[in-house]
Design an enzyme around this catalytic site. Structure first.
Site, mmCIF file in Angstrom:
data_model
loop_
_atom_site.group_PDB
_atom_site.id
_atom_site.type_symbol
_atom_site.label_atom_id
_atom_site.label_comp_id
_atom_site.label_asym_id
_atom_site.label_seq_id
_atom_site.Cartn_x
_atom_site.Cartn_y
_atom_site.Cartn_z
ATOM 1 C CD GLU A 38 48.224 -93.939 93.366
ATOM 2 O OE1 GLU A 38 49.387 -94.135 93.046
ATOM 3 O OE2 GLU A 38 47.157 -93.781 92.784
ATOM 4 C CE LYS A 109 46.539 -89.817 92.486
ATOM 5 N NZ LYS A 109 46.960 -91.317 91.487
ATOM 6 C CB CYS A 142 49.463 -90.756 94.022
ATOM 7 S SG CYS A 142 51.496 -91.403 93.125
HETATM 8 C C1 ACM Z 1 49.957 -91.503 90.359
HETATM 9 O O1 ACM Z 1 49.735 -90.680 90.888
HETATM 10 N N1 ACM Z 1 50.180 -93.278 90.620
HETATM 11 C C2 ACM Z 1 51.179 -90.913 89.592
#
Ligand code: ACM
Length: 264
Positions: A38, A109, A142
């Site tokens: 990420e 995300k 993530c």
């Molecule tokens: C995250 O989602 N970077 C902890």
């Protein structure tokens, strides 16, 4: 299919330097697909949305995507990587999958972690599944790991392999991803970053090595959490198409969807 996990330790906000480092890291490695963390080129911490905006790229334009496209051609491989995306006034924590011929898919995300909520807009796309060299690739980012619906949605949509660019700060994720792999019968490639970000009074140490897991939950390889490195793992993605837990139990077909509450 050979899939490479790339674990870099970005220098905060030094995009060109980070791209140069990753370019050196992947030099000489052969794979069909490279999975990067990420926000691998910018680092993770930002003071404000205004600062974040300075790193944002529109889809299809910008230094990070141009570099990924060049690498894809030079390595004859696809690249999945996280970046800051701008769309109008919105700024997303996104990931793209770019093949030599161009972008295959992109994702924003859905589950923003902690202070990300102050600076990013929450994603507004269904986690995507795309096809590359006979493998069906799903993408999540993530903290999406903490919401099992994300991986399930990708499995229902046919993903053989879940690509999981990450910047992990909690050490629970690797074990959880073993479970996500087992319950969905998929491969999962988590590419985490290493190192730390420091910005003002905030210091964030990133934990957990990158890891590849098979549909039975076997860990196929890891990169130590303190290292930068590249790990190439060979898999047969079609193994993920057998969803039988026993002769009479199919992980997807046996779901009793009429009886589950998913909330609003
Ligand atoms: C995250 O989602 N970077 C902890």
């Amino acid at each position: 299919m050979n899939i490479a996990l790339v674990q870099n330790a970005p220098c905060l906000h030094a995009v060109q330097e980070n791209l140069d480092t990753v370019e050196r890291m992947i030099d000489g490695h052969e794979a069909d697909l490279f999975v990067l963390p990420e926000l691998f080129a910018s680092g993770y911490l930002f003071d404000s949305r205004e600062q974040l905006a300075g790193f944002a790229e529109e889809l299809g334009h910008g230094l990070v995507q141009d570099t990924l496209q060049r690498w894809a051609k030079e390595h004859d491989a696809a690249f999945c990587a996280g970046l800051v995306e701008r769309d109008g006034d919105a700024i997303y924590n996104s990931a793209v999958v770019i093949a030599p011929e161009g972008r295959l898919t992109h994702y924003r995300k859905l589950h923003l972690f902690y202070n990300e909520k102050k600076i990013f807009d929450p994603g507004n796309l269904v986690p995507p599944v795309t096809e590359w060299r006979g493998a069906r690739l799903g993408v999540m980012i993530c903290f999406d790991w903490r919401f099992p619906e994300t991986a399930r949605s990708l499995a229902i949509d046919g993903a053989d392999v879940i690509l999981h660019p990450s910047n992990l700060v909690m050490n629970l994720c690797p074990a959880a991803m073993v479970t996500r792999a087992i319950e969905n019968g998929v491969f999962i490639f988590t590419a985490n970053r290493s190192g730390r970000d420091e910005l003002g009074d905030t210091v964030l140490q990133f934990h957990c090595g990158s890891q590849a897991v098979d549909p039975q939950g076997k860990v196929l390889g890891t990169i130590d959490e303190d290292e930068e490195g590249v790990l190439v793992v060979e898999i047969d993605p079609t193994r993920a198409r057998n969803k039988l837990a026993t002769e009479t139990n199919d992980l997807l077909a046996d779901r009793r969807t009429k009886f589950y509450h998913l909330g609003e």
